[in-house]
Design an enzyme around this catalytic site. Structure first.
Site, mmCIF file in Angstrom:
data_model
loop_
_atom_site.group_PDB
_atom_site.id
_atom_site.type_symbol
_atom_site.label_atom_id
_atom_site.label_comp_id
_atom_site.label_asym_id
_atom_site.label_seq_id
_atom_site.Cartn_x
_atom_site.Cartn_y
_atom_site.Cartn_z
ATOM 1 N N HIS A 49 0.831 -1.209 0.000
ATOM 2 C CA HIS A 49 0.000 0.000 0.000
ATOM 3 C C HIS A 49 0.864 1.258 0.000
ATOM 4 O O HIS A 49 1.936 1.282 0.621
ATOM 5 C CB HIS A 49 -0.906 0.022 1.234
ATOM 6 C CG HIS A 49 -1.972 -1.026 1.201
ATOM 7 N ND1 HIS A 49 -3.066 -0.941 0.364
ATOM 8 C CD2 HIS A 49 -2.118 -2.182 1.883
ATOM 9 C CE1 HIS A 49 -3.832 -2.008 0.542
ATOM 10 N NE2 HIS A 49 -3.274 -2.777 1.456
ATOM 11 N N LYS A 250 -10.827 -1.715 3.445
ATOM 12 C CA LYS A 250 -10.548 -0.983 2.206
ATOM 13 C C LYS A 250 -11.485 -1.352 1.062
ATOM 14 O O LYS A 250 -11.333 -0.865 -0.044
ATOM 15 C CB LYS A 250 -9.093 -1.239 1.794
ATOM 16 C CG LYS A 250 -8.097 -0.732 2.845
ATOM 17 C CD LYS A 250 -6.657 -0.919 2.403
ATOM 18 C CE LYS A 250 -5.679 -0.524 3.483
ATOM 19 N NZ LYS A 250 -5.606 -1.489 4.591
HETATM 20 C C1 LIG Z 1 -8.072 -10.498 3.439
HETATM 21 C C2 LIG Z 1 -6.773 -9.828 3.761
HETATM 22 C C3 LIG Z 1 -6.178 -8.969 2.856
HETATM 23 C C4 LIG Z 1 -4.988 -8.317 3.177
HETATM 24 N N1 LIG Z 1 -4.360 -7.559 2.229
HETATM 25 C C5 LIG Z 1 -3.204 -6.932 2.534
HETATM 26 C C6 LIG Z 1 -2.520 -6.174 1.557
HETATM 27 O O1 LIG Z 1 -2.884 -6.175 0.403
HETATM 28 N N2 LIG Z 1 -1.425 -5.485 1.939
HETATM 29 C C7 LIG Z 1 -0.977 -5.487 3.214
HETATM 30 O O2 LIG Z 1 -0.023 -4.776 3.513
HETATM 31 N N3 LIG Z 1 -1.555 -6.269 4.148
HETATM 32 C C8 LIG Z 1 -2.638 -7.000 3.823
HETATM 33 N N4 LIG Z 1 -3.247 -7.800 4.742
HETATM 34 C C9 LIG Z 1 -2.628 -7.934 6.047
HETATM 35 C C10 LIG Z 1 -1.447 -8.875 6.006
HETATM 36 O O3 LIG Z 1 -1.737 -10.037 5.267
HETATM 37 C C11 LIG Z 1 -1.080 -9.230 7.439
HETATM 38 O O4 LIG Z 1 -0.886 -8.037 8.147
HETATM 39 C C12 LIG Z 1 0.162 -10.080 7.543
HETATM 40 O O5 LIG Z 1 0.127 -11.195 6.701
HETATM 41 C C13 LIG Z 1 0.294 -10.506 8.998
HETATM 42 O O6 LIG Z 1 1.439 -11.295 9.118
HETATM 43 P P1 LIG Z 1 1.769 -11.967 10.507
HETATM 44 O O7 LIG Z 1 3.114 -12.538 10.364
HETATM 45 O O8 LIG Z 1 1.526 -10.993 11.600
HETATM 46 O O9 LIG Z 1 0.653 -13.074 10.714
HETATM 47 P P2 LIG Z 1 0.541 -14.556 10.121
HETATM 48 O O10 LIG Z 1 0.919 -14.629 8.711
HETATM 49 O O11 LIG Z 1 -0.811 -15.050 10.494
HETATM 50 O O12 LIG Z 1 1.650 -15.345 10.948
HETATM 51 C C14 LIG Z 1 1.473 -15.714 12.283
HETATM 52 C C15 LIG Z 1 2.058 -17.090 12.445
HETATM 53 O O13 LIG Z 1 2.021 -17.474 13.819
HETATM 54 C C16 LIG Z 1 1.803 -18.845 13.879
HETATM 55 N N5 LIG Z 1 1.307 -19.212 15.218
HETATM 56 C C17 LIG Z 1 0.125 -18.867 15.775
HETATM 57 N N6 LIG Z 1 0.023 -19.409 17.003
HETATM 58 C C18 LIG Z 1 1.161 -20.096 17.220
HETATM 59 C C19 LIG Z 1 1.640 -20.880 18.309
HETATM 60 N N7 LIG Z 1 0.898 -21.096 19.410
HETATM 61 N N8 LIG Z 1 2.874 -21.458 18.214
HETATM 62 C C20 LIG Z 1 3.632 -21.271 17.089
HETATM 63 N N9 LIG Z 1 3.203 -20.555 16.023
HETATM 64 C C21 LIG Z 1 1.994 -19.967 16.099
HETATM 65 C C22 LIG Z 1 0.771 -19.082 12.785
HETATM 66 O O14 LIG Z 1 0.705 -20.445 12.372
HETATM 67 C C23 LIG Z 1 1.266 -18.161 11.687
HETATM 68 O O15 LIG Z 1 2.111 -18.813 10.760
HETATM 69 C C24 LIG Z 1 -4.408 -8.508 4.449
HETATM 70 C C25 LIG Z 1 -4.998 -9.402 5.343
HETATM 71 C C26 LIG Z 1 -6.151 -10.088 4.994
HETATM 72 C C27 LIG Z 1 -6.707 -11.109 5.905
#
Ligand SMILES: Cc1cc2nc3c(=O)[nH]c(=O)nc-3n(C[C@H](O)[C@H](O)[C@H](O)COP(=O)(O)OP(=O)(O)OC[C@H]3O[C@@H](n4cnc5c(N)ncnc54)[C@H](O)[C@@H]3O)c2cc1C
Length: 477
Positions: A49, A250
């Protein structure tokens, strides 16, 4: 004893891991799934974005604005597909025009360069397939699209190659602080000791926080569904095309992908179950009607699959990135909803600052190597392809006909430092199964190659997570 344990191998945890790899620290990433990027990072719009959308002064605004310009260098270093396409927010009525003006002003406050309010004529000259009902747009030149899975895998590989450890299939189920370190206990009985813990567990981040502190925030999953269209629709738009945002997000977007496909979605639905990534006819019907508002010529005959992802909506309304006030050395990186992907590189740098402030000794390494490469056969010229095949005939055998992926690339995806162990893991790394037939033809061949390279029986190869078996038994002895 580790210095830092990162919980969660999504784009946020992996960006932090790669940042940690620059320093002389012993760090590990603990992930409950069988592969990296299996949570929200697997299922989103893949948009980098521009950063005009978030409320000025919020962490979302700050890290989006800082993260966006970091993508060129990171994607070049890690050999990940990234394209600055630009984005458009369409206005369909006077109220929308007022919203565009507000977004533009927000963008200025957030320090976003390259924005412009477009007339209908200018809009039409830029995008032929946009609805003639649209009478203006906000253009943001710096928005882009990225290969999210490729980026997450590349971050993981680069971190591991620079000595961060990665433990998959390890679900953290409890934690205790003993002295100046945490003991992190996993369901599979593995147990790690670390002085600092980073909680980047996506939609489960509140549960992880509550293992060391009393509840201070809550994460609510908000599901978003999508259609994926094949390459015949890939050229429908050049820019990422938004509608005006609402308080649920969005809105429905028409997005070209780095692989040449088109995404249409998402909707926004608050749900209870943090693991429910199903799609529903109601959700998809809504997307269909809203997608048609932006681009009436969208052909749903070219849909090749649907999927959904879960936003980690925090009850604070913003990212939560701070050391826990109740548990020293425990850093929450929670509520990372959109624009979390765009913000991830900037969040990672900030987490390093937080760790340093919390007392973690971070001395830069002399030998950090930021470079990671991946061979993509179809990107080579003919003489390079011939030379490669002469050297390794597996590059001459096409396994995925839709995406033109060779056996050599699949073997490479399995053998890399964070190699694929599942059929979807191979797909994530080099695209077999991403085309029109969705793995109907190449799936069993990929399964065979996985079995051969991992020294397993075909029946042991799973689609994605544990127990997602593909073969249930033989029909003939
Ligand atoms: C529909 C949608 C559209 C989006 N579009 C955009 C976009 O276009 N651009 C943008 O910037 N952002 C976008 N986002 C947001 C973006 O995808 C997220 O902010 C980002 O992927 C989050 O990453 P993360 O690593 O925090 O979470 P995650 O990818 O969920 O990673 C967290 C990890 O923790 C692990 N975990 C959980 N509990 C445990 C446990 N107890 N022990 C060990 N591991 C564990 C999970 O298995 C997972 O792999 C979007 C989100 C959604 C849902």
């Amino acid at each position: 004893m580790y210095d830092v344990a990162v919980i969660g191998a999504g784009i946020v945890g992996l960006s932090i891991a790669r940042e940690l790899a620059r320093y002389n620290v012993r760090a590990l990433v603990i992930e409950k799934c069988s592969d990296v990027a299996n949570g929200t990072t697997k299922a989103n719009s893949a948009i980098v974005h521009a950063g005009y959308d978030a409320k000025p002064g919020s962490l979302m605004a700050r890290f989006n604005a800082k993260g966006n310009p970091m993508f060129d260098k990171i994607c070049e270093e890690l050999d990940v597909p990234f394209k600055r396409t630009g984005s458009l927010v369409l206005a369909f009525c006077q109220e929308d025009m007022d919203t565009l003006q507000k977004l533009y002003e927000r963008g200025i406050k957030n320090g976003i360069p390259g924005m412009e309010l477009l007339t209908r004529e200018k809009l039409k000259s830029m995008e032929a397939n946009i609805s003639s009902e649209a009478f203006g747009a906000l253009y943001a030149k710096t928005a882009g699209i990225v290969g999210t899975w490729e980026l997450a895998v590349a971050m993981a590989e680069n971190a591991v190659e620079n000595s961060v450890e990665l433990y998959l299939d390890c679900e953290v189920e409890s934690m205790e602080k003993q002295g100046d370190a945490y003991t992190v206990n996993c369901k599979n009985e593995k147990c790690f000791r670390a002085r600092f813990v980073v909680n980047s567990a996506g939609v489960y981040a509140d549960k992880i926080n509550e293992m060391v502190a009393s509840p201070s925030f809550k994460i609510n999953p908000r599901r978003g569904q999508y259609f994926v269209m094949d390459k015949s629709s890939g050229g429908m738009v050049k820019n990422v095309v938004f509608q005006c945002p609402s308080k649920m997000g969005k809105g429905v977007v028409v997005v070209p992908t780095v692989g040449g496909n088109l995404l249409v979605g998402p909707d926004a639905e608050d749900i209870e179950d943090r693991g429910d990534t199903s799609t529903t006819s109601k959700g998809l019907e809504y997307i269909r009607s809203m997608g048609g508002k932006s681009c009436p010529n969208l052909s749903y005959e070219s849909v090749i699959t649907t999927f959904s992802g879960l936003r980690a909506e925090s009850d604070t309304g913003d990212f939560i990135i701070e050391e826990s006030s109740q548990s020293k050395g425990f850093i929450n990186v929670a509520g990372i909803k959109s624009p979390g992907l765009s913000s991830a590189p900037a969040i990672a740098e900030y987490v390093i600052d937080l760790l340093r402030k919390a007392g973690c000794c971070l001395e830069e390494k002399d030998d950090f190597n930021p470079i990671r490469k991946q061979l993509r056969f179809s990107e080579l010229n003919e003489s390079e392809q011939r030379e490669l095949i002469k050297h390794d005939p597996r590059y001459g055998r096409v396994i995925c006909r839709c995406e033109n992926i060779t056996e050599g690339e699949i073997v490479d995806a399995i053998k890399r430092s964070v190699g694929a162990r599942t059929v979807d893991g191979v797909k994530k790394r080099c695209r077999p199964g991403m085309g029109r037939c969705q793995g109907g033809f190449c799936g069993p061949r990929v399964q065979e190659i996985l079995a051969r390279e991992l020294g397993k029986d075909m029946s042991e190869i799973v689609k994605d997570g544990k127990e997602s078996y593909i073969l249930s038994g033989s029909t003939k002895e």
